[in-house]
Design a protein around this motif. Sequence first.
Motif, PDB file in Angstrom:
ATOM      1  N   ILE A   7       0.726  -1.139   0.081  1.00 14.61           N
ATOM      2  CA  ILE A   7      -0.037   0.188  -0.150  1.00 14.61           C
ATOM      3  C   ILE A   7       0.902   1.249   0.043  1.00 14.61           C
ATOM      4  CG2 ILE A   7      -1.702   1.584   1.490  1.00 14.61           C
ATOM      5  CD1 ILE A   7      -2.870  -1.196   2.250  1.00 14.61           C
ATOM      6  N   PHE A   8       0.328   2.208  -0.846  1.00 12.03           N
ATOM      7  CA  PHE A   8       1.099   3.576  -0.725  1.00 12.03           C
ATOM      8  C   PHE A   8      -0.157   4.521  -0.213  1.00 12.03           C
ATOM      9  CE2 PHE A   8       1.273   8.154  -2.144  1.00 12.03           C
ATOM     10  CZ  PHE A   8       2.600   8.380  -1.827  1.00 12.03           C
ATOM     11  N   SER A   9      -0.178   4.848   1.335  1.00 10.22           N
ATOM     12  CA  SER A   9      -1.051   5.402   2.089  1.00 10.22           C
ATOM     13  C   SER A   9      -1.026   6.846   1.949  1.00 10.22           C
ATOM     14  CB  SER A   9      -1.163   4.997   3.577  1.00 10.22           C
ATOM     15  OG  SER A   9      -1.939   5.661   4.322  1.00 10.22           O
ATOM     16  N   PRO A  10      -2.257   7.693   1.882  1.00 13.48           N
ATOM     17  CA  PRO A  10      -2.261   9.052   2.056  1.00 13.48           C
ATOM     18  C   PRO A  10      -1.913   9.560   3.311  1.00 13.48           C
ATOM     19  CG  PRO A  10      -4.468   8.335   1.797  1.00 13.48           C
ATOM     20  CD  PRO A  10      -3.521   6.967   1.558  1.00 13.48           C
ATOM     21  N   TYR A  11      -1.733   8.586   4.411  1.00 13.03           N
ATOM     22  CA  TYR A  11      -1.214   9.065   5.518  1.00 13.03           C
ATOM     23  C   TYR A  11      -0.001   8.270   5.778  1.00 13.03           C
ATOM     24  CZ  TYR A  11      -6.538   9.869   6.147  1.00 13.03           C
ATOM     25  OH  TYR A  11      -7.738  10.085   5.725  1.00 13.03           O
ATOM     26  N   PRO A  12       1.052   8.979   5.991  1.00  8.82           N
ATOM     27  CA  PRO A  12       1.219  10.314   5.952  1.00  8.82           C
ATOM     28  C   PRO A  12       1.768  10.794   4.533  1.00  8.82           C
ATOM     29  CG  PRO A  12       3.170   9.423   6.793  1.00  8.82           C
ATOM     30  CD  PRO A  12       2.215   8.250   6.557  1.00  8.82           C
ATOM     31  N   HIS A  13       1.727  10.204   3.565  1.00  9.38           N
ATOM     32  CA  HIS A  13       2.514  10.238   2.315  1.00  9.38           C
ATOM     33  C   HIS A  13       1.636  11.427   1.179  1.00  9.38           C
ATOM     34  CE1 HIS A  13       5.190   7.373   3.599  1.00  9.38           C
ATOM     35  NE2 HIS A  13       4.524   6.746   3.878  1.00  9.38           N
ATOM     36  N   ARG A  23       7.980   2.980  -8.334  1.00 13.81           N
ATOM     37  CA  ARG A  23       9.133   2.554  -9.120  1.00 13.81           C
ATOM     38  C   ARG A  23       9.752   1.655  -7.883  1.00 13.81           C
ATOM     39  NH1 ARG A  23       9.946   8.205 -10.302  1.00 13.81           N
ATOM     40  NH2 ARG A  23       9.481   8.823 -12.401  1.00 13.81           N
ATOM     41  N   ALA A  24       9.744   2.207  -6.634  1.00 15.08           N
ATOM     42  CA  ALA A  24      10.350   1.386  -5.718  1.00 15.08           C
ATOM     43  C   ALA A  24       9.716   0.046  -5.565  1.00 15.08           C
ATOM     44  CB  ALA A  24      10.746   2.245  -4.208  1.00 15.08           C
ATOM     45  N   ALA A  25       8.422  -0.014  -5.318  1.00 14.29           N
ATOM     46  CA  ALA A  25       7.801  -1.170  -5.379  1.00 14.29           C
ATOM     47  C   ALA A  25       7.876  -2.149  -6.559  1.00 14.29           C
ATOM     48  CB  ALA A  25       6.151  -0.983  -5.251  1.00 14.29           C
ATOM     49  N   GLU A  26       7.981  -1.507  -7.561  1.00 16.24           N
ATOM     50  CA  GLU A  26       7.986  -2.308  -8.932  1.00 16.24           C
ATOM     51  C   GLU A  26       9.584  -3.024  -8.928  1.00 16.24           C
ATOM     52  OE1 GLU A  26       6.287  -2.279 -13.076  1.00 16.24           O
ATOM     53  OE2 GLU A  26       8.048  -0.882 -13.249  1.00 16.24           O
ATOM     54  N   ASP A  27      10.488  -2.232  -8.605  1.00 16.99           N
ATOM     55  CA  ASP A  27      11.944  -2.551  -8.530  1.00 16.99           C
ATOM     56  C   ASP A  27      12.120  -3.686  -7.523  1.00 16.99           C
ATOM     57  OD1 ASP A  27      12.484  -0.732 -10.481  1.00 16.99           O
ATOM     58  OD2 ASP A  27      13.325   0.740  -9.204  1.00 16.99           O
ATOM     59  N   ALA A  28      11.242  -3.812  -6.449  1.00 19.07           N
ATOM     60  CA  ALA A  28      11.405  -4.684  -5.267  1.00 19.07           C
ATOM     61  C   ALA A  28      10.646  -6.073  -5.703  1.00 19.07           C
ATOM     62  CB  ALA A  28      10.623  -3.979  -4.186  1.00 19.07           C
ATOM     63  N   GLY A  29       9.999  -6.113  -6.907  1.00 15.35           N
ATOM     64  CA  GLY A  29       9.221  -7.283  -7.240  1.00 15.35           C
ATOM     65  C   GLY A  29       7.820  -7.432  -6.868  1.00 15.35           C
ATOM     66  N   VAL A  30       7.212  -6.450  -6.429  1.00 14.25           N
ATOM     67  CA  VAL A  30       5.928  -6.156  -5.885  1.00 14.25           C
ATOM     68  C   VAL A  30       4.910  -6.140  -7.108  1.00 14.25           C
ATOM     69  CG1 VAL A  30       4.369  -4.962  -4.345  1.00 14.25           C
ATOM     70  CG2 VAL A  30       6.641  -5.148  -3.608  1.00 14.25           C
ATOM     71  N   GLU A  31       4.086  -7.077  -7.018  1.00 14.14           N
ATOM     72  CA  GLU A  31       3.121  -7.249  -8.144  1.00 14.14           C
ATOM     73  C   GLU A  31       1.926  -5.999  -7.932  1.00 14.14           C
ATOM     74  OE1 GLU A  31       3.370  -9.206 -10.579  1.00 14.14           O
ATOM     75  OE2 GLU A  31       4.985 -10.416  -9.953  1.00 14.14           O
ATOM     76  N   PHE A 275      10.289  -1.347   3.212  1.00 15.70           N
ATOM     77  CA  PHE A 275       9.166  -2.009   3.323  1.00 15.70           C
ATOM     78  C   PHE A 275       8.800  -2.611   2.149  1.00 15.70           C
ATOM     79  CE2 PHE A 275       4.706  -2.866   3.725  1.00 15.70           C
ATOM     80  CZ  PHE A 275       4.438  -3.348   4.917  1.00 15.70           C
ATOM     81  N   PHE A 276       8.860  -2.121   1.166  1.00 11.17           N
ATOM     82  CA  PHE A 276       8.493  -2.651  -0.229  1.00 11.17           C
ATOM     83  C   PHE A 276       9.503  -3.919  -0.618  1.00 11.17           C
ATOM     84  CE2 PHE A 276       6.605   1.476  -1.925  1.00 11.17           C
ATOM     85  CZ  PHE A 276       5.340   1.317  -1.009  1.00 11.17           C
ATOM     86  N   ALA A 277      10.847  -3.622  -0.162  1.00 15.04           N
ATOM     87  CA  ALA A 277      11.782  -4.841  -0.395  1.00 15.04           C
ATOM     88  C   ALA A 277      11.586  -6.076   0.175  1.00 15.04           C
ATOM     89  CB  ALA A 277      13.344  -4.137  -0.185  1.00 15.04           C
ATOM     90  N   ALA A 278      10.992  -5.781   1.592  1.00 14.62           N
ATOM     91  CA  ALA A 278      10.595  -6.996   2.416  1.00 14.62           C
ATOM     92  C   ALA A 278       9.403  -7.556   1.681  1.00 14.62           C
ATOM     93  CB  ALA A 278      10.362  -6.602   3.813  1.00 14.62           C
ATOM     94  N   VAL A 279       8.306  -6.751   1.393  1.00 15.91           N
ATOM     95  CA  VAL A 279       7.296  -7.437   0.883  1.00 15.91           C
ATOM     96  C   VAL A 279       7.577  -8.132  -0.253  1.00 15.91           C
ATOM     97  CG1 VAL A 279       4.889  -6.846  -0.337  1.00 15.91           C
ATOM     98  CG2 VAL A 279       5.923  -5.477   1.517  1.00 15.91           C
TER      99      VAL A 279
END
Length: 293
Positions: A7-13, A23-31, A275-279
């Motif tokens: 998730i990318f949350s609007p709290y607090p981002h 981009r970071a999520a995709e680079d981490a292999g998150v679908e 976090f995304f890398a761990a996911v």
Amino acid sequence: MSRIGTIFSPYPHPPEELRDAARAAEDAGVEELWLWEDCFRSSAWAAAAAALAVTDHLRIGVGIAPLPLRNVAASAMEVATIERMFPGRLLPGFGHGVQDWMRQVGAKAASPLTLMHEHLPALRALLAGETVSAEGRYVKLRDVTLDWPPAHAPLVYAAAEGPKTLALAGAVADGVVLDSRHTVAEIAAAVETVQAGRAGAGREGRADVVAYVLTAFGPDARERATAVLRDRPDADDRVLAGSVSDVAEGVARFQAAGVDDVVLLPTDDVDLAAFFAAVGQVAVSVPHAGGVS
């Protein structure tokens, strides 16, 4: 096929952080990366389009956009436009919206259930390229057809919490989004209600079930996660925490309860890229994680 998302949350981002996060999520292999629209933070559809535009394979889920804020024809045009530009990568979701906010903007429906019952079938029909006429309490259409429907209509999700909305979501949506803060047993009961609603409506197959789960990684993970739910005596049963393998084991329990897409929700204090890398590592650890079922 089971999936793992985040998730990318609007709290607090704020919105300007979304492109780098996607981009970071995709680079981490998150679908899948899910986001939502809360008053008065950021638009779901503008954000989804921006995230899709800066990635190549990442699916973007909207869980959810409030039904009362838009005419169903406008929602259909927004979803169809994004789906045509980024085929197969949008997972659109809708819900009642927070009632105080809906009242604040003059959009509160007297019967949110009736609104969902009218809106989602009309939306799904429009996205399927059908000509739709309706004369309901909230949805009024006269021979409306999208000029540019998607080649393949995406699954349309409904957010649901109480038993009536859960059953209705099963009846009129393609899938359901379940909020975080629930135990595995509570999720299993919700899944049963959703699937019963689908069967009761005479629809074949299963509704696709998405469940958010508050998650933390690291040696102090459980303390950080349960602190968010400090008002709940059983907070420990409502989060996933620990190492990648610990979280993967927890994901498997939600999958066994009938969840198709376990979406890991970070606490507000984490570095999103880490976090995304761990996911991404959790997704590798869970068998059959990958495409939309």
